[in-house]
Scaffold this active site. Sequence first.
Site: not given
Ligand code: UD1
Ligand code: UDP
Length: 368
Positions: A204, A118, A206, A96, A237, A132
């Site tokens: 993490h 999923e 939003r 999602d 995160h 999401e």
């Molecule tokens: C995203 C997804 C969320 C998912 C989550 C898993 C959307 C809108 N959100 O949220 O559904 O649950 O990922 O973790 O699709 N960043 C880094 N390095 C990384 C990853 C992220 O620096 O490897 C930072 C960057 O500043 C980036 C910010 O995190 O712009 C947000 O990343 P984004 O994918 O937009 O949103 P998440 O909060 O990670």
């Molecule tokens: N996870 C990971 N390292 C971390 C935290 C989580 O590998 O430091 C894994 C965890 O086992 C799970 C997935 O990341 O499978 C969950 O990701 P996240 O919480 O970022 O996203 P969501 O599931 O909420 O979309």
Amino acid sequence: MKKILCVVGTRPEAIKMAPVILELQKNPDFDVRILATAQHRHMLDQVLGFFNIDPHIDLNIMRPNQALTTLTARLLLELDDVLLEEKPDVILAQGDTTTVMTVALAAFYHRIPFGHVEAGLRTWDMQNPFPEEANRVIAGRLAKWHFAPTKGSKENLLREGVVDSDIVVTGNTVIDALLMTADKDIEIGIDLPADKKIVLVTSHRRENFGEPFNDICRALKHLALNNQNVHLLYPVHPNPNVHKVAHDVLSGIDNITLCDPLDYAPFVAAMKRSYFIISDSGGVQEEAPALGKPVLVLREETERPEAVQEGVVELVGASFAKIVASTQKLLDDTAVYSEMARGVSPYGDGLASRRISGVLKEYFDKKK
Ligand code: UD1
Ligand code: UDP
């Protein structure tokens, strides 16, 4: 050869698509192409590296603190070029995120059948989780195949008018990935006190940004300061809205370890080592019950009700008082703890990817 384009953007998508990709690759009739949007960069690469998956195409989309509208617009433009070039027979994506919603839309515009892994998770509240719930509703509306993890998710899809024959209950591929990983002898890689109860934390969402996340951090601080027999391990995160507040409120406390996101296998090791988990993650709500670890969920609602109904996951929301009360009860009441730590796996049996691959095989066989 039938070309199947598997798309991954963020860490959880990579974890949940990895077993699907590895399973599809076993079929010599499938040309499995892998597209990384890299909506996440480092966290995506960590997972793909662990599963030895090397994307054929990498859009390198991530920007610091990216906004939803620009992320969506940039993804759609890039995906348009890729689909014109690749012309896959089928596209698969999981979950999602913005990546998944835009891939479903791009597939629709290019008239390529889209399989949603999923499928059917719903809170029925567009604002929770944000964005999401909207992403998965849109992806679901455009999907040809709905790979639903549970009977409940199938029922959600039927309620939306999806026809029964387009839905297959497969289990969640997160359990396939977990079973491929959990028995490996991998270290957490972080020194933790042997004599303390380890509470693992992730957060993490939003919809929690701002005051709710501040409350969450204050509650974690209160928990640590009032329970010296507990040690918090919190891989933070990298989203700046999370990272800054977590470090501002929780740095410098002896029994709290803040660290960068753990690689997937060390994170699984940390779940195994933990006494219980406090998290707002979707994937963690699915994994922890299978490992016999209680989860207190920092959310008001969940699209994963099965483990709550089993009594092994509790929704505690994001208010200071509720988090503190629920956490203290789980620490102090061994009967409550034992009931929540009994180990159940409502989300899968480890064979979800095989079922998904089987559906695609049948589809292509019929077209011959
Ligand atoms: C995203 C997804 C969320 C998912 C989550 C898993 C959307 C809108 N959100 O949220 O559904 O649950 O990922 O973790 O699709 N960043 C880094 N390095 C990384 C990853 C992220 O620096 O490897 C930072 C960057 O500043 C980036 C910010 O995190 O712009 C947000 O990343 P984004 O994918 O937009 O949103 P998440 O909060 O990670
Ligand atoms: N996870 C990971 N390292 C971390 C935290 C989580 O590998 O430091 C894994 C965890 O086992 C799970 C997935 O990341 O499978 C969950 O990701 P996240 O919480 O970022 O996203 P969501 O599931 O909420 O979309």
